[in-house]
Design a protein around this motif. Structure first.
Motif, PDB file in Angstrom:
ATOM      1  N   CYS A 153       1.098  -1.241  -0.140  1.00  0.00           N
ATOM      2  CA  CYS A 153      -0.087   0.040  -0.166  1.00  0.00           C
ATOM      3  C   CYS A 153       1.006   1.214   0.092  1.00  0.00           C
ATOM      4  O   CYS A 153       1.910   1.290   0.602  1.00  0.00           O
ATOM      5  CB  CYS A 153      -0.741   0.055   1.281  1.00  0.00           C
ATOM      6  N   CYS A 172      -3.062  -6.364   1.601  1.00  0.00           N
ATOM      7  CA  CYS A 172      -4.422  -6.068   2.059  1.00  0.00           C
ATOM      8  C   CYS A 172      -5.403  -6.683   0.703  1.00  0.00           C
ATOM      9  O   CYS A 172      -4.589  -7.071  -0.343  1.00  0.00           O
ATOM     10  CB  CYS A 172      -4.737  -4.573   1.944  1.00  0.00           C
ATOM     11  N   ASN A 173      -6.452  -6.776   0.875  1.00  0.00           N
ATOM     12  CA  ASN A 173      -7.412  -7.407  -0.289  1.00  0.00           C
ATOM     13  C   ASN A 173      -7.119  -6.808  -1.612  1.00  0.00           C
ATOM     14  O   ASN A 173      -6.827  -7.412  -2.729  1.00  0.00           O
ATOM     15  CB  ASN A 173      -8.912  -7.396   0.152  1.00  0.00           C
ATOM     16  N   GLU A 174      -6.966  -5.643  -1.775  1.00  0.00           N
ATOM     17  CA  GLU A 174      -6.874  -4.873  -2.950  1.00  0.00           C
ATOM     18  C   GLU A 174      -5.448  -5.046  -3.746  1.00  0.00           C
ATOM     19  O   GLU A 174      -5.294  -5.496  -4.803  1.00  0.00           O
ATOM     20  CB  GLU A 174      -7.183  -3.320  -2.904  1.00  0.00           C
ATOM     21  N   CYS A 175      -4.460  -5.039  -2.776  1.00  0.00           N
ATOM     22  CA  CYS A 175      -2.930  -5.053  -3.444  1.00  0.00           C
ATOM     23  C   CYS A 175      -2.774  -6.637  -3.695  1.00  0.00           C
ATOM     24  O   CYS A 175      -2.085  -6.884  -4.593  1.00  0.00           O
ATOM     25  CB  CYS A 175      -2.103  -4.906  -2.361  1.00  0.00           C
ATOM     26  N   LYS A 177      -5.391  -8.761  -5.105  1.00  0.00           N
ATOM     27  CA  LYS A 177      -5.776  -8.909  -6.626  1.00  0.00           C
ATOM     28  C   LYS A 177      -4.939  -8.067  -7.316  1.00  0.00           C
ATOM     29  O   LYS A 177      -4.804  -8.708  -8.596  1.00  0.00           O
ATOM     30  CB  LYS A 177      -7.280  -7.971  -6.415  1.00  0.00           C
ATOM     31  N   LEU A 178      -4.319  -7.143  -7.047  1.00  0.00           N
ATOM     32  CA  LEU A 178      -3.601  -5.937  -8.017  1.00  0.00           C
ATOM     33  C   LEU A 178      -2.166  -6.779  -8.264  1.00  0.00           C
ATOM     34  O   LEU A 178      -1.890  -7.050  -9.596  1.00  0.00           O
ATOM     35  CB  LEU A 178      -3.017  -4.723  -7.422  1.00  0.00           C
TER      36      LEU A 178
END
Length: 201
Positions: A153, A172-175, A177-178
């Motif tokens: 992040c 984290c969830n977003e990273c 997926k990224l």
């Protein structure tokens, strides 16, 4: 880790088995939470034994007896506090209207001895502020070590929710997926709980 667990054992109240809240220092040098101490005294009949009956203790001023308030099933906490502070109550074996209130003896849960608290009961005890601060510091240390932050992040970092043993990182969830785009080799990586020490599978 073991030393932390041992330390935690020292910070636990012998009555509620949780970390001390407003610990009181007993004359026998053991400690007990303020609320736990009040409950132990209540169980041993050191306050109005039957809260539904009219108060008979000297602490019952005409105001608390007024019929307007009716009969309360549970004594209000502030009144309980006043009773504890004044040390008055209906002690076992005490005659109503006795001139000399008896001393309050408190069964220490740590050393199993009956400790004499004098006439003022809990009002004569001091809060163990040092122990209170130690518990507070310990809680903060545990919280800091418990939170694992996402390593990808941009600040402010989010707390990590997934780990990846292949990437040896926490996300984290977003990273997550990224960094594991669909249709690529990385998408096959199995998410694990976040950790700071990645061991090979």
């Amino acid at each position: 880790q073991t030393s932390m667990k041992n330390m935690e054992r020292e910070l636990v109240c012998p009555v509620c088995k949780e970390m001390y809240k407003q610990p009181l220092a007993l004359p026998c040098a053991h400690n007990v939470c303020h609320v736990c101490a009040s409950e132990v005294l209540l169980q041993h009949g050191h306050l109005c034994c039957d809260p539904t009956s009219e108060p008979t203790s000297p602490a019952a001023t005409p105001a608390t007896r007024s019929p307007r308030l009716g009969r309360r099933a549970v004594p209000k906490p502030d009144r309980l506090d006043r009773l504890l502070k004044s040390g008055f109550g209906t002690y076992p074996g005490r005659k109503r209207g006795a001139v000399h209130p008896q001393t309050v003896s408190f069964p220490c849960p740590a050393c199993q001895r009956d400790v004499d608290l004098g006439e003022r009961g809990l009002g004569s005890l001091f809060r163990n502020l040092t122990l209170e601060r130690v518990v507070e510091r310990y809680r903060q240390t545990i919280n800091i070590s418990a939170a694992i932050m996402c390593q990808f992040c941009k600040p402010p970092q989010l707390e990590a929710t997934k780990g990846c043993t292949e990437c040896k990182s926490s996300f984290c969830n977003e990273c997550f997926k990224l960094y594991h785009p669909w249709g690529t080799q990385k998408a096959q990586h199995e998410p694990t709980p976040p950790t700071l020490t990645f061991r090979p599978k």
